[in-house]
Scaffold this motif. Structure first.
Motif, PDB file in Angstrom:
ATOM      1  N   LEU A  57      44.820  33.895  40.761  1.00 34.06           N
ATOM      2  CA  LEU A  57      44.493  32.655  40.056  1.00 34.06           C
ATOM      3  C   LEU A  57      43.341  31.929  40.739  1.00 34.06           C
ATOM      4  CD1 LEU A  57      45.163  30.572  37.862  1.00 34.06           C
ATOM      5  CD2 LEU A  57      46.817  29.554  39.450  1.00 34.06           C
ATOM      6  N   GLY A  58      43.371  31.887  42.071  1.00 35.41           N
ATOM      7  CA  GLY A  58      42.280  31.253  42.811  1.00 35.41           C
ATOM      8  C   GLY A  58      40.969  31.978  42.617  1.00 35.41           C
ATOM      9  N   TRP A  60      40.157  33.805  39.978  1.00 33.83           N
ATOM     10  CA  TRP A  60      39.717  33.517  38.611  1.00 33.83           C
ATOM     11  C   TRP A  60      39.060  32.135  38.527  1.00 33.83           C
ATOM     12  CZ3 TRP A  60      41.135  29.433  35.521  1.00 33.83           C
ATOM     13  CH2 TRP A  60      40.667  29.466  34.200  1.00 33.83           C
ATOM     14  N   TYR A  61      39.672  31.148  39.175  1.00 39.91           N
ATOM     15  CA  TYR A  61      39.149  29.778  39.138  1.00 39.91           C
ATOM     16  C   TYR A  61      37.758  29.717  39.762  1.00 39.91           C
ATOM     17  CZ  TYR A  61      38.880  24.730  39.878  1.00 39.91           C
ATOM     18  OH  TYR A  61      38.477  23.417  39.880  1.00 39.91           O
ATOM     19  N   TRP A  62      37.589  30.409  40.895  1.00 42.18           N
ATOM     20  CA  TRP A  62      36.294  30.391  41.584  1.00 42.18           C
ATOM     21  C   TRP A  62      35.225  31.081  40.729  1.00 42.18           C
ATOM     22  CZ3 TRP A  62      32.514  33.642  43.344  1.00 42.18           C
ATOM     23  CH2 TRP A  62      31.625  33.122  44.285  1.00 42.18           C
ATOM     24  N   ASP A  64      35.267  31.553  37.490  1.00 44.93           N
ATOM     25  CA  ASP A  64      35.047  30.782  36.268  1.00 44.93           C
ATOM     26  C   ASP A  64      34.035  29.673  36.499  1.00 44.93           C
ATOM     27  OD1 ASP A  64      35.770  30.111  33.491  1.00 44.93           O
ATOM     28  OD2 ASP A  64      36.562  28.276  34.391  1.00 44.93           O
ATOM     29  N   GLY A  65      34.075  29.073  37.683  1.00 52.48           N
ATOM     30  CA  GLY A  65      33.156  27.983  37.984  1.00 52.48           C
ATOM     31  C   GLY A  65      31.787  28.434  38.441  1.00 52.48           C
ATOM     32  N   PRO A  69      33.378  32.331  32.442  1.00 55.21           N
ATOM     33  CA  PRO A  69      34.739  32.766  32.077  1.00 55.21           C
ATOM     34  C   PRO A  69      34.865  34.246  31.752  1.00 55.21           C
ATOM     35  CG  PRO A  69      33.731  31.518  30.287  1.00 55.21           C
ATOM     36  CD  PRO A  69      32.817  31.381  31.471  1.00 55.21           C
ATOM     37  N   ALA A  72      35.184  36.169  34.952  1.00 62.93           N
ATOM     38  CA  ALA A  72      36.407  35.689  35.604  1.00 62.93           C
ATOM     39  C   ALA A  72      37.634  36.316  34.960  1.00 62.93           C
ATOM     40  CB  ALA A  72      36.480  34.166  35.527  1.00 62.93           C
TER      41      ALA A  72
END
Length: 315
Positions: A57-58, A60-62, A64-65, A69, A72
């Motif tokens: 999850l971390g 993916w979040y990194w 994505d930013g 997306p 990610a």
């Protein structure tokens, strides 16, 4: 070779693994040598799975930013698929670990320590194999076909000899240790070696740990190519592999008591390896979507588990 692994991501991953191992060692030492209950193994298994999912999850979040997306989502799905494949194939390791413990008479209270140290060695050896594999694939694309054919062959062999047991007397590592090291016949708690009359002797615990680490790497010869079929990014391959291996100790105690209940699991694993092998062989003609791969892997493993319960083993 192309990778999403920036120095910052590698550092974050390394720190997380080190902290997790330190916590595991501290808890293991505080609990002392004891027989692991099913409840304890289940709780630790859940904890390791949650840690892997939080890392994903971390990640993916990194991504994505920083890269958007689309990448990610794809990377997170690749990590999850690789993790599930490695976790499933790790169950086969457990059956061999059971044979090792039985052959060398390792008591339940000593098995935790043996697994912990053996897994540390396996992580280092797997990392070396993964980087070598990534470098070879980046330079020689045809190696994917070799990996694919090897996985199909391995899958067929698992169906032909699902209950083939390891011959430890013919194991090259065991024969080398017996020929070059002073091996004692008695255990001395969790000690790997003892000094008697000024001479150092290696205990059976040392032998067991060496066999665990090398056996895991032998099995990694199957699982690492399988994950390279999902992604060629060494960061995703290594992280999914390591997180799956970190939970192997807890998974061992969770599955050990149920080994006989899932006697058809080998057929499911054989199907997974064969499917991934075919996937690698046709990669230039059709790249199987990650979501479809994950679904097929889950279906094969799930079907073998359900079939084991519907059709009990006849002694």
């Amino acid at each position: 070779m192309h990778t999403i692994g920036t120095p910052g991501l590698w550092l974050a991953f390394s720190l997380l693994v080190v902290v997790a191992l330190v916590v595991d060692f501290v808890v293991l030492r505080a609990g002392g040598a004891h027989k692991v209950s099913f409840k304890e193994a289940a709780l630790w298994s859940i904890a390791w799975i949650m840690l892997a999912m939080l890392f994903n999850l971390g990640l993916w979040y990194w991504l994505d930013g920083h890269v958007g997306p689309e990448l990610a989502n794809e990377t997170a799905l690749q990590f999850l698929t690789g993790y599930v494949v490695e976790k499933a194939l790790a169950i086969d390791n457990i059956f061999v670990f059971l044979l090792i413990f039985s052959r060398f008479g390792v008591g339940p209270e000593l098995q935790q320590r043996a697994l912990m140290i053996g897994i540390l060695g396996a992580i280092v050896l797997r990392a070396i194999l993964i980087f070598i594999g990534a470098a070879l694939i980046a330079r020689y694309h045809w190696i994917l076909y070799f990996f694919g054919a090897f996985l199909v062959y391995t899958g067929v062999q698992m169906v032909r000899a699902p209950n083939d047991e390891a011959d430890f007397e013919a194991n090259p590592l065991l024969r080398w240790m017996r020929g070059h090291l002073r091996l004692s016949a008695e255990y001395h708690g969790t000690a790997l070696s003892v000094v008697k009359d000024g001479v150092r002797w290696f205990t059976p615990m040392f032998v067991v740990i060496m066999l665990l680490a090398v056996t895991d790497v032998i099995f990694a010869v199957d699982s690492i190519p399988a994950i390279f079929a999902i992604t060629e990014d060494p960061f995703v391959v290594l992280t999914s592999n390591v997180f799956a291996v970190l939970g192997l100790r807890a998974l061992f105690f969770l599955v050990a008591g149920m080994a006989e209940r899932f006697h058809l699991l080998n057929y499911g694993l054989a199907g997974v390896l064969s499917f991934i092998g075919v996937k690698m062989l046709i990669v230039d003609a059709w790249k199987v979507p990650i979501g479809l791969s994950l679904g097929i892997v889950a279906l094969l493993i799930g079907a073998s588990l359900v079939a084991s319960r519907l059709f009990p083993k006849i002694d």
